[in-house]
Design a protein around this motif. Sequence first.
Motif, PDB file in Angstrom:
ATOM      1  N   GLN A 165       0.891  -1.273  -0.083  1.00  0.00           N
ATOM      2  CA  GLN A 165      -0.113   0.135  -0.139  1.00  0.00           C
ATOM      3  C   GLN A 165       0.668   1.263  -0.074  1.00  0.00           C
ATOM      4  OE1 GLN A 165      -3.063   0.228   3.239  1.00  0.00           O
ATOM      5  NE2 GLN A 165      -3.458   2.363   2.798  1.00  0.00           N
TER       6      GLN A 165
ATOM      7  N   GLY B  58       2.368   1.663  -3.314  1.00  0.00           N
ATOM      8  CA  GLY B  58       1.407   2.212  -4.282  1.00  0.00           C
ATOM      9  C   GLY B  58       1.089   3.788  -4.179  1.00  0.00           C
ATOM     10  N   GLU B  59       1.036   4.155  -2.749  1.00  0.00           N
ATOM     11  CA  GLU B  59       0.921   5.409  -2.529  1.00  0.00           C
ATOM     12  C   GLU B  59       1.890   6.461  -2.878  1.00  0.00           C
ATOM     13  OE1 GLU B  59      -1.528   8.249  -1.427  1.00  0.00           O
ATOM     14  OE2 GLU B  59      -2.235   6.482  -0.751  1.00  0.00           O
TER      15      GLU B  59
ATOM     16  N   VAL C 215       1.935   6.734  -6.801  1.00  0.00           N
ATOM     17  CA  VAL C 215       0.961   7.447  -7.303  1.00  0.00           C
ATOM     18  C   VAL C 215       1.439   9.069  -7.020  1.00  0.00           C
ATOM     19  CG1 VAL C 215      -1.324   8.331  -6.829  1.00  0.00           C
ATOM     20  CG2 VAL C 215      -0.976   5.876  -7.193  1.00  0.00           C
TER      21      VAL C 215
ATOM     22  N   VAL D 252      -0.205   9.889 -11.048  1.00  0.00           N
ATOM     23  CA  VAL D 252      -1.170   9.205 -11.488  1.00  0.00           C
ATOM     24  C   VAL D 252      -2.643   9.345 -10.889  1.00  0.00           C
ATOM     25  CG1 VAL D 252      -1.879   6.777 -12.342  1.00  0.00           C
ATOM     26  CG2 VAL D 252       0.523   7.534 -12.085  1.00  0.00           C
ATOM     27  N   PRO D 253      -3.852   9.551 -11.623  1.00  0.00           N
ATOM     28  CA  PRO D 253      -5.045  10.050 -11.072  1.00  0.00           C
ATOM     29  C   PRO D 253      -5.780   8.696 -10.427  1.00  0.00           C
ATOM     30  CG  PRO D 253      -5.316  10.126 -13.352  1.00  0.00           C
ATOM     31  CD  PRO D 253      -3.852   9.737 -12.879  1.00  0.00           C
ATOM     32  N   ILE D 254      -5.204   7.734  -9.672  1.00  0.00           N
ATOM     33  CA  ILE D 254      -5.792   6.784  -9.272  1.00  0.00           C
ATOM     34  C   ILE D 254      -5.266   6.459  -7.750  1.00  0.00           C
ATOM     35  CG2 ILE D 254      -5.945   5.343 -11.439  1.00  0.00           C
ATOM     36  CD1 ILE D 254      -3.770   3.534 -10.314  1.00  0.00           C
ATOM     37  N   PRO D 255      -6.092   6.169  -7.000  1.00  0.00           N
ATOM     38  CA  PRO D 255      -5.726   5.954  -5.428  1.00  0.00           C
ATOM     39  C   PRO D 255      -4.523   5.052  -5.184  1.00  0.00           C
ATOM     40  CG  PRO D 255      -8.023   5.511  -5.800  1.00  0.00           C
ATOM     41  CD  PRO D 255      -7.583   5.555  -7.103  1.00  0.00           C
TER      42      PRO D 255
ATOM     43  N   VAL E 186      -5.028   1.217  -4.344  1.00  0.00           N
ATOM     44  CA  VAL E 186      -5.517   0.547  -5.434  1.00  0.00           C
ATOM     45  C   VAL E 186      -4.212   0.023  -6.553  1.00  0.00           C
ATOM     46  CG1 VAL E 186      -6.701   0.523  -7.926  1.00  0.00           C
ATOM     47  CG2 VAL E 186      -7.687   1.734  -5.752  1.00  0.00           C
ATOM     48  N   LEU E 187      -3.176   1.000  -6.564  1.00  0.00           N
ATOM     49  CA  LEU E 187      -2.096   0.737  -7.637  1.00  0.00           C
ATOM     50  C   LEU E 187      -1.094  -0.364  -6.678  1.00  0.00           C
ATOM     51  CD1 LEU E 187      -0.274   1.169  -9.820  1.00  0.00           C
ATOM     52  CD2 LEU E 187       0.733   3.076  -8.878  1.00  0.00           C
TER      53      LEU E 187
ATOM     54  N   VAL F 114      -2.795  -3.728  -7.078  1.00  0.00           N
ATOM     55  CA  VAL F 114      -2.414  -4.221  -8.517  1.00  0.00           C
ATOM     56  C   VAL F 114      -1.079  -4.886  -8.506  1.00  0.00           C
ATOM     57  CG1 VAL F 114      -2.249  -3.453 -10.699  1.00  0.00           C
ATOM     58  CG2 VAL F 114      -4.235  -2.855  -9.672  1.00  0.00           C
TER      59      VAL F 114
END
Length: 124
Positions: free
Chosen positions: A14, A17-18, A21, A26-29, A32-33, A36
């Motif tokens: 997590q 990913g944070e 981003v 990148v415009p995603i939470p 979520v990245l 993935v």
Amino acid sequence: MQFLNGITLLLVYQLVGEVSVRLAGVPIPGPVLGMVMLFLTLWIRGAVPESVGTASSALLSHLSLLFVPAGVGMMAHFSRIADEWIPITLALLLSTIITMVATALIMQFTTRWLGRSTGGQGDE
């Protein structure tokens, strides 16, 4: 100890990913990245480590607790929801119908595609 190792690994994904981003814009939470990336890692490995399995099972067993903040938010904004109930209801109905139609079409396509790739075997 398995739970602690697993939850640490989940939180590291997590965090990665944070950070990714934020750095990439990148415009995603971020979570979520991270999810993935965790999925891709587990897919490449071909197995779920025991520690991740233990942590995820423990989290899933308490999944209902994660809905408490959403319920509190709904109660806090109840007047706004009451004022805008028509657009909310339409959005929920349309998104549900679109999702059901898309799922049905994808299922039909996948079934036909898999039927062709096996040469029609197994349809007995």
